[in-house]
Structures are given as C-alpha cells and as structure tokens.
Design a protein around this motif. Structure first.
Motif, PDB file in Angstrom:
ATOM      1  N   ALA A 346      36.583  53.165  32.628  1.00  0.00           N
ATOM      2  CA  ALA A 346      37.363  52.275  33.493  1.00  0.00           C
ATOM      3  C   ALA A 346      36.442  51.800  34.608  1.00  0.00           C
ATOM      4  O   ALA A 346      36.359  52.400  35.681  1.00  0.00           O
ATOM      5  CB  ALA A 346      38.569  53.022  34.065  1.00  0.00           C
ATOM      6  N   GLU A 347      35.726  50.717  34.317  1.00  0.00           N
ATOM      7  CA  GLU A 347      34.766  50.168  35.261  1.00  0.00           C
ATOM      8  C   GLU A 347      34.559  48.700  34.922  1.00  0.00           C
ATOM      9  O   GLU A 347      34.896  48.255  33.828  1.00  0.00           O
ATOM     10  CB  GLU A 347      33.432  50.918  35.173  1.00  0.00           C
ATOM     11  CG  GLU A 347      32.773  50.804  33.810  1.00  0.00           C
ATOM     12  CD  GLU A 347      31.519  51.659  33.662  1.00  0.00           C
ATOM     13  OE1 GLU A 347      31.258  52.506  34.545  1.00  0.00           O
ATOM     14  OE2 GLU A 347      30.794  51.493  32.659  1.00  0.00           O
ATOM     15  N   ASP A 348      34.007  47.954  35.852  1.00  0.00           N
ATOM     16  CA  ASP A 348      33.792  46.524  35.651  1.00  0.00           C
ATOM     17  C   ASP A 348      32.297  46.239  35.622  1.00  0.00           C
ATOM     18  O   ASP A 348      31.656  46.119  36.671  1.00  0.00           O
ATOM     19  CB  ASP A 348      34.464  45.728  36.768  1.00  0.00           C
ATOM     20  CG  ASP A 348      34.499  44.230  36.477  1.00  0.00           C
ATOM     21  OD1 ASP A 348      33.795  43.791  35.541  1.00  0.00           O
ATOM     22  OD2 ASP A 348      35.228  43.508  37.176  1.00  0.00           O
ATOM     23  N   PRO A 349      31.693  46.123  34.427  1.00  0.00           N
ATOM     24  CA  PRO A 349      30.249  45.869  34.353  1.00  0.00           C
ATOM     25  C   PRO A 349      29.829  44.587  35.057  1.00  0.00           C
ATOM     26  O   PRO A 349      28.716  44.512  35.586  1.00  0.00           O
ATOM     27  CB  PRO A 349      30.000  45.776  32.835  1.00  0.00           C
ATOM     28  CG  PRO A 349      31.107  46.570  32.214  1.00  0.00           C
ATOM     29  CD  PRO A 349      32.292  46.304  33.094  1.00  0.00           C
ATOM     30  N   ALA A 350      30.707  43.579  35.085  1.00  0.00           N
ATOM     31  CA  ALA A 350      30.361  42.301  35.720  1.00  0.00           C
ATOM     32  C   ALA A 350      30.320  42.407  37.238  1.00  0.00           C
ATOM     33  O   ALA A 350      29.802  41.518  37.916  1.00  0.00           O
ATOM     34  CB  ALA A 350      31.352  41.220  35.294  1.00  0.00           C
ATOM     35  N   LYS A 351      30.857  43.470  37.790  1.00  0.00           N
ATOM     36  CA  LYS A 351      30.854  43.677  39.247  1.00  0.00           C
ATOM     37  C   LYS A 351      30.140  44.975  39.587  1.00  0.00           C
ATOM     38  O   LYS A 351      30.651  45.816  40.336  1.00  0.00           O
ATOM     39  CB  LYS A 351      32.287  43.675  39.787  1.00  0.00           C
ATOM     40  CG  LYS A 351      32.959  42.306  39.705  1.00  0.00           C
ATOM     41  CD  LYS A 351      34.340  42.328  40.332  1.00  0.00           C
ATOM     42  CE  LYS A 351      34.922  40.916  40.447  1.00  0.00           C
ATOM     43  NZ  LYS A 351      35.116  40.264  39.146  1.00  0.00           N
ATOM     44  N   GLY A 352      28.974  45.144  39.010  1.00  0.00           N
ATOM     45  CA  GLY A 352      28.158  46.306  39.343  1.00  0.00           C
ATOM     46  C   GLY A 352      28.724  47.618  38.853  1.00  0.00           C
ATOM     47  O   GLY A 352      28.451  48.670  39.440  1.00  0.00           O
ATOM     48  N   PHE A 353      29.527  47.585  37.809  1.00  0.00           N
ATOM     49  CA  PHE A 353      30.145  48.781  37.231  1.00  0.00           C
ATOM     50  C   PHE A 353      31.063  49.490  38.236  1.00  0.00           C
ATOM     51  O   PHE A 353      31.201  50.714  38.234  1.00  0.00           O
ATOM     52  CB  PHE A 353      29.088  49.761  36.699  1.00  0.00           C
ATOM     53  CG  PHE A 353      28.295  49.206  35.548  1.00  0.00           C
ATOM     54  CD1 PHE A 353      28.724  49.375  34.250  1.00  0.00           C
ATOM     55  CD2 PHE A 353      27.128  48.495  35.781  1.00  0.00           C
ATOM     56  CE1 PHE A 353      28.002  48.842  33.184  1.00  0.00           C
ATOM     57  CE2 PHE A 353      26.400  47.956  34.730  1.00  0.00           C
ATOM     58  CZ  PHE A 353      26.838  48.133  33.429  1.00  0.00           C
ATOM     59  N   LEU A 354      31.697  48.699  39.077  1.00  0.00           N
ATOM     60  CA  LEU A 354      32.627  49.251  40.051  1.00  0.00           C
ATOM     61  C   LEU A 354      33.770  49.936  39.322  1.00  0.00           C
ATOM     62  O   LEU A 354      34.399  49.349  38.438  1.00  0.00           O
ATOM     63  CB  LEU A 354      33.180  48.128  40.924  1.00  0.00           C
ATOM     64  CG  LEU A 354      33.976  48.528  42.161  1.00  0.00           C
ATOM     65  CD1 LEU A 354      33.060  49.191  43.188  1.00  0.00           C
ATOM     66  CD2 LEU A 354      34.640  47.297  42.782  1.00  0.00           C
ATOM     67  N   PRO A 355      34.058  51.201  39.643  1.00  0.00           N
ATOM     68  CA  PRO A 355      35.158  51.897  38.967  1.00  0.00           C
ATOM     69  C   PRO A 355      36.482  51.177  39.180  1.00  0.00           C
ATOM     70  O   PRO A 355      36.720  50.558  40.221  1.00  0.00           O
ATOM     71  CB  PRO A 355      35.168  53.275  39.645  1.00  0.00           C
ATOM     72  CG  PRO A 355      33.790  53.441  40.182  1.00  0.00           C
ATOM     73  CD  PRO A 355      33.356  52.068  40.595  1.00  0.00           C
ATOM     74  N   SER A 356      37.350  51.248  38.196  1.00  0.00           N
ATOM     75  CA  SER A 356      38.657  50.601  38.254  1.00  0.00           C
ATOM     76  C   SER A 356      39.734  51.668  38.110  1.00  0.00           C
ATOM     77  O   SER A 356      39.579  52.609  37.326  1.00  0.00           O
ATOM     78  CB  SER A 356      38.779  49.564  37.131  1.00  0.00           C
ATOM     79  OG  SER A 356      40.004  48.875  37.197  1.00  0.00           O
ATOM     80  N   THR A 357      40.792  51.527  38.855  1.00  0.00           N
ATOM     81  CA  THR A 357      41.882  52.496  38.782  1.00  0.00           C
ATOM     82  C   THR A 357      43.199  51.763  38.560  1.00  0.00           C
ATOM     83  O   THR A 357      43.272  50.547  38.585  1.00  0.00           O
ATOM     84  CB  THR A 357      41.977  53.313  40.088  1.00  0.00           C
ATOM     85  OG1 THR A 357      42.245  52.410  41.177  1.00  0.00           O
ATOM     86  CG2 THR A 357      40.696  54.064  40.369  1.00  0.00           C
ATOM     87  N   GLY A 358      44.247  52.542  38.346  1.00  0.00           N
ATOM     88  CA  GLY A 358      45.566  51.955  38.190  1.00  0.00           C
ATOM     89  C   GLY A 358      46.233  52.374  36.899  1.00  0.00           C
ATOM     90  O   GLY A 358      45.736  53.211  36.142  1.00  0.00           O
ATOM     91  N   ARG A 359      47.371  51.768  36.652  1.00  0.00           N
ATOM     92  CA  ARG A 359      48.176  52.120  35.484  1.00  0.00           C
ATOM     93  C   ARG A 359      47.708  51.347  34.256  1.00  0.00           C
ATOM     94  O   ARG A 359      47.456  50.152  34.313  1.00  0.00           O
ATOM     95  CB  ARG A 359      49.655  51.806  35.762  1.00  0.00           C
ATOM     96  CG  ARG A 359      50.612  52.265  34.674  1.00  0.00           C
ATOM     97  CD  ARG A 359      52.052  52.064  35.131  1.00  0.00           C
ATOM     98  NE  ARG A 359      53.004  52.595  34.160  1.00  0.00           N
ATOM     99  CZ  ARG A 359      53.535  51.886  33.162  1.00  0.00           C
ATOM    100  NH1 ARG A 359      53.210  50.598  33.023  1.00  0.00           N
ATOM    101  NH2 ARG A 359      54.374  52.432  32.322  1.00  0.00           N
ATOM    102  N   LEU A 360      47.590  52.052  33.154  1.00  0.00           N
ATOM    103  CA  LEU A 360      47.216  51.429  31.883  1.00  0.00           C
ATOM    104  C   LEU A 360      48.482  50.831  31.266  1.00  0.00           C
ATOM    105  O   LEU A 360      49.151  51.439  30.437  1.00  0.00           O
ATOM    106  CB  LEU A 360      46.597  52.471  30.940  1.00  0.00           C
ATOM    107  CG  LEU A 360      45.246  53.041  31.395  1.00  0.00           C
ATOM    108  CD1 LEU A 360      44.899  54.297  30.609  1.00  0.00           C
ATOM    109  CD2 LEU A 360      44.148  51.990  31.252  1.00  0.00           C
TER     110      LEU A 360
END
Length: 630
Positions: A346-360
């Motif tokens: 759960a991360e965004d490679p296009a934004k520096g691999f910033l971790p992503s959180t929240g409900r799936l």
C-alpha cells in the motif's frame, strides 16, 4: 506434537501460520492490538487475545504481554513469524524460561548471528567466504578511514546491528568518508542503539543470493536451495525468485554447502536463511559469492522455496520445535520448476513510494494460476502503524519465462481502491529487459526509477471505450440534451469531435471513436470496471463525466483540489468566495503522521469548499475548487 500454538504476529504471516496449524490439527491463538481488533488473522484463529494499543511498541513488541496471553489460553508454544520479536534472543529465552516451546532457533544461535561483525568472524572461521572488509574493535575515525583506504573505494559502511537497509552508506570517494560515517552512525544509534560499524568492499555488479537452511535438535542440517532477491529498492526486497537465474550446478553445490556449514557453526535449529552477495560481473561464480548475514527466522519470501521443493516450511518448523527430526534428507530434496514472488504494498510509487492508508473498499486479488498470501480482505483497513504490505503474489511455472508471464498477468489483474498500491510498478519491473534476461542487480530499480514510477495513464482504447459507454449508456442522465454542452459533442456529431471526461480528477479530451478498431491491452491483461472505477494493468482510475453546473462553475477538474491520500484535514485557511493566489496554502492534510499542505494551482476564487477542519477524507476526494481569474 504441539496441540495449541500462539502466533506472536499479525497480518499475512499470522494467517499463513494459522492455515498450516489448522491442517495439522493444532489449535491457534492470535494476539491483536487496538488497530487489529477486526483483522483477518484475529477472525481466522481459534482464540484471540488483546495485547494493547495500536503502536507496536505497546503491543506486538511487548514480550511479557505475549507470554501472558499464551499462559492465559493454555498455548504450549509461540511462533514469532518474522519481524517484531522473531530475532530477539531475549524474548526467545523468556519464552523458554516460561516453560513454553519457542518455534525458532536457540537464543544462542540468534545471538551469534545478531551482530554482523561477530557473524562474519564466525563464518570466516567456519570456512564460509566473506566479503573483504574490516570488522575490528577499533572504531576510531582514523582507523576506519585507514581501513577504507586500504580496501579501496567504493566501500560500504554498515551498522553491525543493522537491518532493513538502515545504517548503510556507500562511499565512492575518500573525501566523503567521514561525513558518510557520521551519518551512518547517527542512523544506527537511533535505530539500533548501537553505532558501531563494519566496512565492506562495494561489489560493483551485486546480486543478492540467499540459501534456505533448516536444522533440527538431532544434529541434522539441510539446505532447500537458493533464492534470488536482487530486485530491491533501498535495500528492501520487491521481487524474489527460486532458483536463481544463471546458477550452474557446481556453483549451487558450493554456495549451498557453505550455507550448511554456516548453520552448523551456530548449532542451528529451525528455519533460517544465509544471505550472500555475489559479484555477477562475470556471471555467478563460487569464488565471487560472499556471506553477508544470517536471518534467524522464516523469511517473507519463503513461499518461492516451498513452491519449487513441495515442502511446507511452517509445518517443518512446528515438527522440529516439537522435537521431531527434519522430515526429509538432503538427497530427497530437489528443484521442480520455477517460482517468483512479488510484494504488493500500500504505497504510491509515483509519489516517492509514500505509504497509503485507509479502507480497502475494493480488493480484487488474483485467484488464478497464482498463490496469494494476504492478511487483509475487502473492507479491511490499512493501518499507519504497521508494514504496508497488502499481499504476496506467488506464481510457479515450468521454467522462468513461464513463471514471469504468470506473475505479470496476476499483478496486472490486481485491483485495489481507493488505497494506492504498487501493482502497476510490479508489472513494469517484470517487463524490464534486465530482469527478463536474468541480468538484474540490486541497483537495477534505482537505475530505471523514473520510467518505473511515471504516473500510469489509462490506455487510449480503454479511454475511448469509457467515453462511448458514458454516451450510449446515458450515464449523464436521462436528459440527452445535456450532452450538447459537453465539449461540443453531439450524438450525430463528426467522428473527430471530442467530449471531456474526468480521469482521476484530471480533465481529459476524448474522441469516443478513437481506438474503435484497436484491441484492448493484451498479455492476459483486461480492463475491469465497477461503476466509475476502471482498473487496467495494475492501476486504478476513477472515470466520470465532466460537468458544468447550472451556474457554469467548474466542478472537479483543472482547479480541483483533490486529497492525494486518505487522511484528516487539520487546518482550513480559506472560505468559499475567497480570492487566492497561485501557491497559497488552502488547507493541511495529515496522513501517515505527516502534514501535507494543499495549495492553489493558480490565481483565482474558491468557488467550492467541501473540506472542514477535523474531517476524514478518502483519496481523490474533491476538497475545494478554485476557478481561475479572468
């Protein structure tokens, strides 16, 4: 045999252990923090015990609470999984002292391999090849600088207690050594409370090769062949495979024999991994493969070894911990086919691999020609407190090309929303020529990082198809006359006329007839649609009609301020009707314990404001709209 087992872990590894224990008729006990009260591993176990608040330091890392939970439930044994307390010799000894079975190596073995400098000395004495370097007690800057000069640049500074890529610095030039040493020591002190370092010769074409070993209490040690884990980002493994490409039988025999000697040197019991660094500038050669470290636990990537050997390593762990010998002799083990694993984060490679959180809210994991290990399901929450892994996707093939093709298909058909994830990044990795040819190194991802992380775009043919869907399915409402105002498009218009769609918050001009005769993406990749969500090649897009309201004000488009990730609005600096200038801060979003300022894209007026201080928002939610000045 153990009759009740407590798993001192969470997520996919806890679910993995529970599955094997159930097949063996062993009752299971899960432990959980506040954040994991509704987690899949909690519901999968026979019993579950709450052990504290969400931060790991107050729950999963508190050994006393875990041992108490085992006593409370009558569990006979504790399996630590990996991470957390799995390589903590003090915890292992406390488990044994409490009269419980520790499913892992003896504390003395963990201690012996816990510090990299001591482990290298031990391995050298055992006849295991080690990387040229310095592991001396003299830690003065002068001595370390002198040794680095003697080794020759580039050199690698490594924290002796390090792991996970922390406390490591490559130094290319002598004049940079002291500054790099200071930085490395500072990070090591903060991460491991130990700022001692060792030096190693930098390998110019490095491949990461590791060997799975297994020992029992009867003096037996076997290897289960090697894995290649060279595709890494900042020393974190991304894709692993077994066996290693380019490994000939003679080299395999040498490296695996060295791994067995390493395990025997510390009287090893249970599952472990001997990690090597290979200088692959002239291919894999036994005289250019050096010991790095030993992981005294089960590895994240153990499924690829299971797939090629047909062995359940967790079952072996439980049997050996119960006092049984290793189920198979070395001559009974062999390699069948090829297996590759990708880590879905759960991360965004296009934004520096910033971790992503929240409900799936939507989770579509591959269920064909692949093995998926996951600790979440649709509706689960990705928490900011723990590792952001969603799942491991493993594919086995008759050969390497077959395994790669299957894994590419599986990752390309992985669909997740709204949490950001790296499936599309994995697809691109699997398409890299260096990887497909088996010529990758640990630096390959870094060398191609820009092309690998470029923001994915919805394919032209898919976009045209969605435009036609919006027209012919009348998704703009029953009043077809409203279509007249959308980019000038009319149902009987010229084939070259376009309409405007909103693709993940960006206004896009689309000619619906474009790509009419073009095929959709091939290679086992299809587009998948749920409502206004479109998934393609591992990426997710929200495709909506671009509208103008009755007053003509813009909605979510060029002037829309979208939430870049799920989070909490902690400050709102403007109100509807305010005039703003380009770059002016509009609000602040807090996500992953970091603050993100959202600013005006240009001079204009705030015409819509849906965000409010204290409100929780999902990714791509429209928080405000700025209409540009005339």
């Amino acid at each position: 045999m153990i009759s009740k087992l407590l798993i001192a872990n969470r997520g996919e590894i806890a679910c993995r252990i529970i599955r094997t224990a159930r097949e063996m008729g062993i009752a299971t006990v899960a432990v959980y923090s506040d954040a994991d009260a509704k987690a899949l591993h909690v519901r999968s176990a026979d019993e579950a015990v709450h052990i504290g608040p969400s931060p790991a330091a107050e729950s999963y890392l508190v050994g006393e609470k875990i041992i108490a939970a085992a006593k409370e439930t009558g569990a006979e044994a504790i399996h630590p999984g990996y991470g957390f307390l799995s390589e903590n010799a003090g915890f292992a000894q406390a488990v044994i002292d409490a009269g419980l079975i520790w499913v892992g190596p003896k504390p003395s073995s963990i201690d012996a391999m816990g510090l990299k400098d001591a482990a290298k000395k031990l391995m050298r004495d055992a006849g295991v090849p080690v990387t040229p370097g310095y592991e001396g007690e003299d830690q003065s800057v002068e001595r370390l600088k002198k040794e680095a000069d003697a080794i020759g640049y580039p050199v690698l500074i490594k924290a002796v207690a390090g792991g996970g890529g922390k406390g490591m610095r490559k130094v290319d030039h002598a004049e940079d050594f002291e500054a790099s040493l200071e930085s490395c020591r500072r990070e090591a002190k903060a991460s491991f409370s130990n700022d001692e370092v060792l030096l190693e010769k930098w390998i110019t074409s490095p491949r990461h090769i590791e060997v799975q070993v297994f020992g029992d209490s009867h003096g037996n040690v076997v290897h289960l062949f090697e894995r290649d884990c060279s595709l890494q980002r900042r020393h974190q493994k991304v894709i692993e495979e077994a066996p290693a490409p380019g490994m000939d039988e003679a080299t395999r025999e040498d490296i695996c024999a060295a791994a067995v000697r390493a395990a025997k040197a510390v009287d090893y019991e249970g599952a472990g991994t001997i990690e090597f660094i290979a200088d692959a500038s002239e291919g894999l050669r036994a005289d250019r493969i050096f010991f790095m470290e030993m992981n005294t636990r089960l590895q994240v990537e153990h499924p690829v070894t299971e797939e090629i050997t047909g062995v359940d390593l967790v079952e072996w762990q439980l049997r050996v911990a119960s006092g049984e010998p290793i189920p198979l002799k070395q001559e009974e083990l062999g390699i069948d086919g090829w297996a590759i694993e990708a880590r879905l984060y759960a991360e965004d490679p296009a934004k520096g691999f910033l971790p992503s959180t929240g409900r799936l809210e939507y989770l579509g994991l591959p269920n064909f020609r692949s093995r998926v290990e996951a600790g979440v399901e649709q509706g689960s929450e990705v928490s900011p407190f723990y590792d952001p892994m969603i799942a491991k996707i493993v594919c086995k093939g008759a050969d390497r090309d077959d395994a790669i093709a299957k894994l590419r298909e599986a990752t390309a058909n992985t669909n997740v929303w709204p949490v950001r994830q790296n499936a599309w990044f994995l697809v691109r990795l699997l398409e890299l020529e260096e990887f497909k040819s088996g010529q990758m190194t640990t630096g390959t991802i870094g060398e191609h990082i820009e092309e690998l992380t470029e923001e994915p775009k919805l394919g032209k043919s898919t976009l045209a198809l969605r435009a036609r869907d919006h027209l012919y399915e009348n998704q703009f409402g029953d009043d077809l006359a409203r279509l007249e105002g959308i980019g000038g498009f009319r149902l009987n218009a010229d084939r070259k006329e376009s309409i405007r769609l909103l693709v993940s918050g960006e206004a896009v001009e689309v000619t619906p007839h474009d790509g009419w005769d073009e095929p959709l993406p091939s290679g086992g990749v299809g587009t998948f649609q749920i409502g206004d969500l479109v998934f393609e090649n591992g990426a997710a897009f929200r495709v909506q009609p671009y509208r103008h309201d009755a007053g003509g004000a813009a909605s979510a488009a060029d002037g829309a301020i979208l939430a870049p990730m799920p989070g909490k609005v902690i400050a709102v600096d403007v109100a509807e009707g305010d005039a703003v200038t380009a770059g002016q801060r509009l609000m602040v979003l807090e996500a992953m314990k970091m603050e993100h300022a959202l600013t005006a894209p240009f001079d204009g007026t705030v015409t819509e404001l849906s965000a409010s201080e204290g409100g929780q928002v999902q990714v791509e939610a429209v928080l405000a709209v700025v209409e540009p000045s005339e």
